[in-house]
Design a protein around this motif. Structure first.
Motif, short mmCIF file in Angstrom:
data_model
loop_
_atom_site.label_atom_id
_atom_site.label_comp_id
_atom_site.label_asym_id
_atom_site.label_seq_id
_atom_site.Cartn_x
_atom_site.Cartn_y
_atom_site.Cartn_z
N LYS A 135 4.15 -3.54 -14.84
CA LYS A 135 4.19 -3.90 -13.42
C LYS A 135 3.90 -5.40 -13.31
N HIS A 136 4.53 -6.06 -12.33
CA HIS A 136 4.33 -7.50 -12.24
C HIS A 136 4.35 -7.96 -10.79
N GLY A 137 3.54 -8.97 -10.52
CA GLY A 137 3.46 -9.49 -9.17
C GLY A 137 3.16 -10.97 -9.16
N VAL A 138 3.61 -11.64 -8.10
CA VAL A 138 3.37 -13.08 -7.94
C VAL A 138 2.71 -13.29 -6.58
N VAL A 139 1.71 -14.15 -6.54
CA VAL A 139 0.99 -14.41 -5.28
C VAL A 139 1.94 -15.00 -4.24
N GLN A 140 2.00 -14.35 -3.09
CA GLN A 140 2.79 -14.86 -1.96
C GLN A 140 1.91 -14.69 -0.72
N ASP A 141 0.80 -15.39 -0.76
CA ASP A 141 -0.28 -15.14 0.19
C ASP A 141 0.03 -15.49 1.64
N LYS A 142 0.93 -16.46 1.85
CA LYS A 142 1.07 -16.98 3.22
C LYS A 142 1.57 -15.91 4.21
N ILE A 143 2.39 -14.97 3.72
CA ILE A 143 2.88 -13.95 4.67
C ILE A 143 1.79 -12.96 5.07
N PHE A 144 0.64 -13.03 4.39
CA PHE A 144 -0.47 -12.14 4.75
C PHE A 144 -1.47 -12.83 5.67
N LEU A 145 -1.15 -14.06 6.08
CA LEU A 145 -2.04 -14.79 6.98
C LEU A 145 -1.88 -14.29 8.40
#
Ligand SMILES: NC(=O)c1ccc[n+]([C@@H]2O[C@H](COP(=O)([O-])OP(=O)(O)OC[C@H]3O[C@@H](n4cnc5c(N)ncnc54)[C@H](O)[C@@H]3O)[C@@H](O)[C@H]2O)c1
Length: 383
Positions: A135-145
């Motif tokens: 399983k793999h993921g990349v941080v895409q934090d801005k859409i969770f703001l």
């Protein structure tokens, strides 16, 4: 309740992002709330194993937070079969090799962005992970703001009618480091060390635009280095070889156009460090990290251009604040929770290494566009 432990090797926890956002505000915050309730009578309990280059720094962080496991030997940690997940918040230039090793060792991987320093490498990692079945993921934090979640609420609710344009303004003054310390690491300003505002911020703009308004189909950028000399963490002057400002125009699938200024050489005359103004046929909104204001077409004033007369009312006061209507958690933590659920329960998760590669692609094409003075189409990626 049964407790299930997930052991996470966390590399780069002595850095700004690794420590504050990922270790303290995400993984340790999850432990403080009693673990992650999976909804099936199981609580997932994250057990961090700190990884880094400096033993004393790791020991100090572990001691501060009551943690008992740390190591300066990444290979040994990856060879440990009890480790489930490898997380990377190292400097960008060190990421590809470490992620590659972690995937080869059969670990699930979660990483800060950009996932690699070139599109080829980013796609290579995505293929490796797919083939290894991890399983793999990349941080895409801005859409969770909170601000962008409210903006998404407006999009989903049909507030805008047809979306015409998006204007993004990101940035603040990053001190040069001579008479006041710089508030960002010096490698960010050296191209040879993986720095630059385009590789840093275009990956964020890619997923923000894509998720909210439509995939980016072309990019045209003007990229520059406004401040050519800076002073590092030891007070030593160095040549700032990386770009510190980027002025980009992005065409989006569906017809809207986005224009985003990103700069570390701008002083803030805004409410937040990033703001997006969205104009649609039926209404407009301005969203920041936390807040979001709207103006509906029925409440739109009718200004008349006349420089001979002073402005008698405040345009800003004619906007309406979007209510919270929810409790917003830290964006990094919210994404960690979804990733851990993906690992534990196989729930769908779209912010993976292919999504991360799209961000790297946009940065690469943005830099090329600026160097060559032309607009680039952004082909859709697949593995
Ligand atoms: N998601 C976001 O909003 C966001 C914001 C800032 C940075 N980032 C990303 O997070 C990563 C880390 O950025 P940061 O600002 O925390 O950096 P930082 O300089 O504060 O931390 C870097 C970390 O990498 C380690 N490291 C490993 N190899 C190194 C080397 N050769 N030279 C120097 N340090 C090395 C350091 O010890 C430290 O733990 C970067 O990839 C950056 O793009 C993401």
């Amino acid at each position: 309740m049964t407790r299930r432990t997930v052991r996470i090797a966390m590399n780069g926890v002595t850095g700004r992002m690794g420590y504050r956002q990922h270790l303290v505000r995400s993984v340790l915050a999850l432990r403080e709330q009693g673990g992650l309730h999976l909804g099936d009578g199981t609580v997932l309990w994250p057990e961090p194993v700190l990884v880094g280059r400096r033993e004393h720094a790791l020991r100090e962080i572990a001691g501060r937070h009551g943690l008992t496991e740390w190591s300066t030997d990444l290979d040994a940690v990856l060879a440990d079969e009890t480790i489930d997940v490898y997380f990377d918040a190292q400097v960008t230039s060190a990421r590809e090799e470490a992620l590659g090793k972690a995937v080869a060792a059969g670990k699930h991987v979660y990483t800060e962005k950009p996932s690699a320093t070139s599109l080829d490498a980013a796609l290579g990692l995505a293929r490796l992970a797919r083939d290894a079945g991890v399983k793999h993921g990349v941080v895409q934090d801005k859409i969770f703001l909170p601000g962008l979640l409210k903006l998404k609420r407006l999009v989903d609710g049909g507030f805008f009618g047809e979306i015409l344009s998006v204007r993004g303004e990101f940035g603040y003054w990053v001190f040069e480091g001579d008479w006041q310390d710089a508030q960002r690491p010096s490698w960010n300003y050296r191209a040879q060390d993986g720095g630059g505002i385009v590789v840093d911020m275009f990956p964020h703009w890619e997923y923000v635009l894509h998720e909210l308004f439509g995939r980016v189909i072309s990019v045209q950028a003007h990229v520059t280095t406004h401040i050519p000399q800076r002073w590092d963490e030891h007070g030593k002057p160095y040549a700032a070889t990386a770009d510190d400002a980027a002025y980009g125009i992005f065409q989006l699938e569906g017809g809207a156009v986005a224009q985003i200024n990103s700069s570390w050489a701008v002083r803030v005359h805004r409410d937040e460090l990033v703001e997006f103004q969205v104009d649609g046929t039926h209404g407009s909104a301005v969203a920041g990290l936390r807040g979001c204001r709207t103006q509906h077409r029925t409440a739109t004033p009718k200004p008349v251009w006349n420089p001979d007369l002073p402005v008698t009312h405040s345009f800003r006061d004619q906007w309406q604040e979007v209510p919270d209507n929810a409790d917003f958690d830290n964006g990094f933590k919210a994404q960690w929770e979804l990733f851990l659920r993906h690992v534990a329960l196989d729930e769908p998760y779209s912010w993976d290494l292919l999504a991360g590669a799209r961000g790297v692609q946009l940065a690469e094409l943005g830099l090329k566009s600026s160097a060559e003075g032309r607009r680039y189409d952004v082909p859709e990626l697949s593995l």
